[in-house]
Structures are given as C-alpha cells and as structure tokens.
Motif scaffolding. Sequence first.
Motif, PDB file in Angstrom:
ATOM      1  N   UNK A 273       0.852  -1.186   0.000  1.00  0.00           N
ATOM      2  CA  UNK A 273       0.000   0.000   0.000  1.00  0.00           C
ATOM      3  C   UNK A 273       0.888   1.236   0.000  1.00  0.00           C
ATOM      4  N   UNK A 274       0.501   2.247  -0.749  1.00  0.00           N
ATOM      5  CA  UNK A 274       1.153   3.549  -0.724  1.00  0.00           C
ATOM      6  C   UNK A 274       0.108   4.632  -0.508  1.00  0.00           C
ATOM      7  N   UNK A 275       0.547   5.743   0.060  1.00  0.00           N
ATOM      8  CA  UNK A 275      -0.340   6.849   0.408  1.00  0.00           C
ATOM      9  C   UNK A 275      -0.111   7.992  -0.578  1.00  0.00           C
ATOM     10  N   UNK A 276      -1.186   8.646  -1.011  1.00  0.00           N
ATOM     11  CA  UNK A 276      -1.072   9.766  -1.944  1.00  0.00           C
ATOM     12  C   UNK A 276      -1.817  10.984  -1.396  1.00  0.00           C
ATOM     13  N   UNK A 277      -1.596  12.127  -2.034  1.00  0.00           N
ATOM     14  CA  UNK A 277      -2.306  13.380  -1.732  1.00  0.00           C
ATOM     15  C   UNK A 277      -2.078  13.856  -0.298  1.00  0.00           C
ATOM     16  N   UNK A 278      -0.940  14.517  -0.100  1.00  0.00           N
ATOM     17  CA  UNK A 278      -0.563  15.009   1.221  1.00  0.00           C
ATOM     18  C   UNK A 278      -0.868  16.497   1.384  1.00  0.00           C
ATOM     19  N   UNK A 279      -1.975  16.949   0.847  1.00  0.00           N
ATOM     20  CA  UNK A 279      -2.266  18.378   0.795  1.00  0.00           C
ATOM     21  C   UNK A 279      -2.765  18.960   2.117  1.00  0.00           C
ATOM     22  N   UNK A 280      -3.105  18.092   3.075  1.00  0.00           N
ATOM     23  CA  UNK A 280      -3.517  18.565   4.393  1.00  0.00           C
ATOM     24  C   UNK A 280      -2.619  17.997   5.491  1.00  0.00           C
ATOM     25  N   UNK A 281      -1.380  17.718   5.152  1.00  0.00           N
ATOM     26  CA  UNK A 281      -0.455  17.167   6.146  1.00  0.00           C
ATOM     27  C   UNK A 281      -0.268  18.145   7.304  1.00  0.00           C
ATOM     28  N   UNK A 282      -0.016  17.579   8.478  1.00  0.00           N
ATOM     29  CA  UNK A 282       0.140  18.404   9.682  1.00  0.00           C
ATOM     30  C   UNK A 282       1.142  17.743  10.624  1.00  0.00           C
ATOM     31  N   UNK A 283       1.510  18.439  11.685  1.00  0.00           N
ATOM     32  CA  UNK A 283       2.406  17.919  12.713  1.00  0.00           C
ATOM     33  C   UNK A 283       1.558  17.634  13.941  1.00  0.00           C
ATOM     34  N   UNK A 284       1.306  16.351  14.188  1.00  0.00           N
ATOM     35  CA  UNK A 284       0.379  15.944  15.249  1.00  0.00           C
ATOM     36  C   UNK A 284       0.736  14.527  15.681  1.00  0.00           C
ATOM     37  N   UNK A 285       0.140  14.042  16.770  1.00  0.00           N
ATOM     38  CA  UNK A 285       0.414  12.670  17.205  1.00  0.00           C
ATOM     39  C   UNK A 285      -0.035  11.637  16.163  1.00  0.00           C
ATOM     40  N   UNK A 286       0.687  10.536  16.037  1.00  0.00           N
ATOM     41  CA  UNK A 286       0.295   9.482  15.084  1.00  0.00           C
ATOM     42  C   UNK A 286      -1.133   8.998  15.279  1.00  0.00           C
ATOM     43  N   UNK A 287      -1.601   9.028  16.516  1.00  0.00           N
ATOM     44  CA  UNK A 287      -2.955   8.541  16.801  1.00  0.00           C
ATOM     45  C   UNK A 287      -4.017   9.320  16.037  1.00  0.00           C
ATOM     46  N   UNK A 333       9.217   6.161  20.972  1.00  0.00           N
ATOM     47  CA  UNK A 333       7.764   6.218  20.800  1.00  0.00           C
ATOM     48  C   UNK A 333       7.131   5.140  21.684  1.00  0.00           C
ATOM     49  N   UNK A 334       7.069   5.386  22.997  1.00  0.00           N
ATOM     50  CA  UNK A 334       6.612   4.356  23.941  1.00  0.00           C
ATOM     51  C   UNK A 334       5.195   3.874  23.649  1.00  0.00           C
ATOM     52  N   UNK A 335       5.002   2.568  23.743  1.00  0.00           N
ATOM     53  CA  UNK A 335       3.707   1.976  23.430  1.00  0.00           C
ATOM     54  C   UNK A 335       2.607   2.486  24.359  1.00  0.00           C
ATOM     55  N   UNK A 336       2.901   2.623  25.635  1.00  0.00           N
ATOM     56  CA  UNK A 336       1.877   3.058  26.587  1.00  0.00           C
ATOM     57  C   UNK A 336       1.349   4.437  26.224  1.00  0.00           C
ATOM     58  N   UNK A 337       2.243   5.355  25.903  1.00  0.00           N
ATOM     59  CA  UNK A 337       1.796   6.698  25.539  1.00  0.00           C
ATOM     60  C   UNK A 337       1.001   6.683  24.236  1.00  0.00           C
ATOM     61  N   UNK A 338       1.424   5.844  23.298  1.00  0.00           N
ATOM     62  CA  UNK A 338       0.671   5.743  22.042  1.00  0.00           C
ATOM     63  C   UNK A 338      -0.753   5.284  22.301  1.00  0.00           C
ATOM     64  N   UNK A 339      -0.908   4.260  23.140  1.00  0.00           N
ATOM     65  CA  UNK A 339      -2.253   3.760  23.411  1.00  0.00           C
ATOM     66  C   UNK A 339      -3.093   4.805  24.142  1.00  0.00           C
ATOM     67  N   UNK A 340      -2.474   5.564  25.019  1.00  0.00           N
ATOM     68  CA  UNK A 340      -3.209   6.652  25.686  1.00  0.00           C
ATOM     69  C   UNK A 340      -3.673   7.691  24.660  1.00  0.00           C
TER      70      UNK A 340
END
Length: 414
Positions: A273-287, A333-340
């Motif tokens: 899979x590949x991702x296209x159209x990054x016209x609304x990209x931002x700097x935010x948590x992966x979640x 990128x600690x797993x616990x924080x990601x799940x939170x």
Amino acid sequence: MTPEQFNLHRPELEGIVKRYFDNPKLRCEIRSAEVTPFSKSRVGYLGDHFVLELVVLRVGESEEDTLNFFFKILPSSIPALNEYLSGIGTFRKECRLYSDLFPRLAQFARFAPKSYLTKDDRLLVFENLKLQDFTTINCAELGIFDKAHLEQALRALAKFHCASLMVETKTGRTLPELCPGALDENCWIRRDGNPRVQELENAIEVLSELVKVVERDNPNLPDILTKLPDFIFQIYDLVKPSEVFRNVACHGDLWGSNLMFRYSTPDGPPEDCLIVDFQFARYAPPAYDVNMLIHLTTTGEFRKQHYDELIDLYYRTVRSQFIAQCLSPEEIFPEKQFRQSCGKYRISGLIDNFLMNHVTLLPRSCVDQIFSSPEEYNNFSGEDKIRMCLNVLNSDTQYKARITGIIRDLIAAL
C-alpha cells in the motif's frame, strides 16, 4: 495536449528524465511529449489529473524509452475551486513536502510515490503508480475497507510515521525545525479569510439537518442539536501539535481514494500500500492519523470488534521498523503513551468521519454534477448542499445506512 500548455518546458522535461534515471549528467533527446487526461471521470476533489508520456532517446543508446508519469495541477476550469485551494495552500504544502521533507524520509521507508518535479506551488509530477499495478479499490460498500486492506494501509501509515521519528532522532531536530512551514496547519484553523471556517460551519448545518431526519423520534433530539456544534468545534484544537504526546508528520486526509494497493493475484489480498495526496499534512500525534484511517474506512460495529487488534498491528509495524534501524521504539515512541493518545484521538476520528464522508460518500452522479461547471461548484454550499445531502439520504439506501451509522457513533460520544 502538449506539456507547454501546462507550463512544462523542455529543460523541465529533461530534468524529469534525469531524475527518473537517477543520473544528473544524463544526456538525452526528447523525441515527443504528450499529455492526456488520467481518467474520463474525476478521480479527486483537489486537483486535475493527467498522464505525461515522453519518448526519449538517451545518448549512447540505440532504442527509445517511452516513459509515463502522473501529474496534477491546480484545477483551471473552476475559478472558485482554484481560488479556494490557493487560499488554503494545498499545492504549496504538497510541493514543500515533496521537495524538502520527503527526500529526508525516503531514506528510511517507502510510503508514497516518488516525485520528479514540483513547480510554482501548482504542479507536481510523480511516478505513475498505475504502471506498477497500484490501484485504488472500488468500494462497492461506500468507502468501507475489509480487514486485509485496512491492515496494509495501517502498515503504510506506520512506515510514514516511523520515518518522521527516525529523521528527528538522527538529526536531533523536529520536522518543523528542519522544514519550517511545511507542516503548518491549513485544514482546520481559525483565522480571518480562511474559507475553511465557513466550510466547517456549513458542515455543522448539514449535520444538524441530517440529525433531524435520522433522530426524528429521539426524545433527546433538542439536547443533541444543542451539543453538536461545540463537539465538532473541538477539531480546531485536536489538529494542533500535542504538548503531551510525540508528534509526527501526519497525512490528515485518509479516505479511501488516497490509499493505493498492489496485489500479487487479481482476487487475492493486497500485498502493498502507498499513500497519496498530502495536501492537508500536519504535525500531530500518530494517533490522529490512525483514528482517521480506521474511522473513515470502517463501521462502528467493525470497530467494536477489531479496533484493539488494529492498534496492535500498527504498533507491531512501528516496532519492527525501529528494530530494523537498530533503534529502540520504547525510547522514541513508547507503546503506553501511544495507546493513551489513541483514546484521546478517537474523538477526532468520529468528527472527521462525518466532516469528510458526508461529501466523499455522495454518489458519482452528484460529484459529476458538482464539478460539471463553475456555477454548479459555486452552488455546492449553504442551503443547496443541505438539500443535496438530504435528497441523497432519502433516496440512496447505502448512503443513508453509512451516514446514519456515522451520526449515531458521533452522538454516542457527546
């Protein structure tokens, strides 16, 4: 059509060829150049799409090469759409990402098509993924992915996020420091002159009218209608970089048509899979991205059964990506924080599910009508937009089922 009609000239075409062959000293003769529409019907909302075909003879070679590229430009046939996209900087952002940021990320993972040219904040030329057998899936069930497609999409998303974290780890600098402005918010931001402010208010009006139909027999309807606007307005804060959780480059527009899949057999599961159209990209948590992807491409019932295992799969991919680079996922990128963080950003997933899908799930006939002329596009707002969505709700059983589910998931979180 000729490339010159799109302000693509011979030196730029030669530059595309050199980058394609990864040889800046390459000498070649471009024998012919032609532009054709990528598709008979519109394939996206935020640009016009074409194929560029070049017939090239490289110096020292006896046979010509025929090269095909995909490119997109700001839409020219609808002035209001051109002005809207220019105002919120969609092409400007994507050009910055492909010219400044993505070459840094590409050393760690492939998650998007390769770009061969960005020009004037209005035109981008890419490798043609169709020639590599990548395709969007035809979603007969209105944008819903099965588990196999969703898992591949999550793997691609994890690679993108991990590449962001690896660049920051290797350089000791954040992405906004490395590429100032490239990830500035341009989707949901309150500022004078931003057309998205009116767009969000209009979406809330559409939502309220749809809720009146879907929940007409609900005794709590007045209370629901009172709470909805403030609930939706949370999106302005949710898209901001977090002061609590680790931030990455997020895609911010993860509906079905922005994900392309490749298959080893015609009837088999996707293998990439590949991702296209990054016209609304931002700097935010992966979640944020994870929840957007899961919510926009599944039903509430599916999420009740599979949400936790999808989160597990995403983080397993993260872990394997870090280990492959001899890095510690728990340190970076600690797993616990990601799940939170996933718990917090489920709200943004619910909000985005409506904000995007009440439009993207409209039938093809409606999309073709909206983009058929400048007048029709200009009419797709206010009362006319409400009227169209209500008409489709009453006449299209699939749209009604999806929107009803989306609305009731949203109401349950109020």
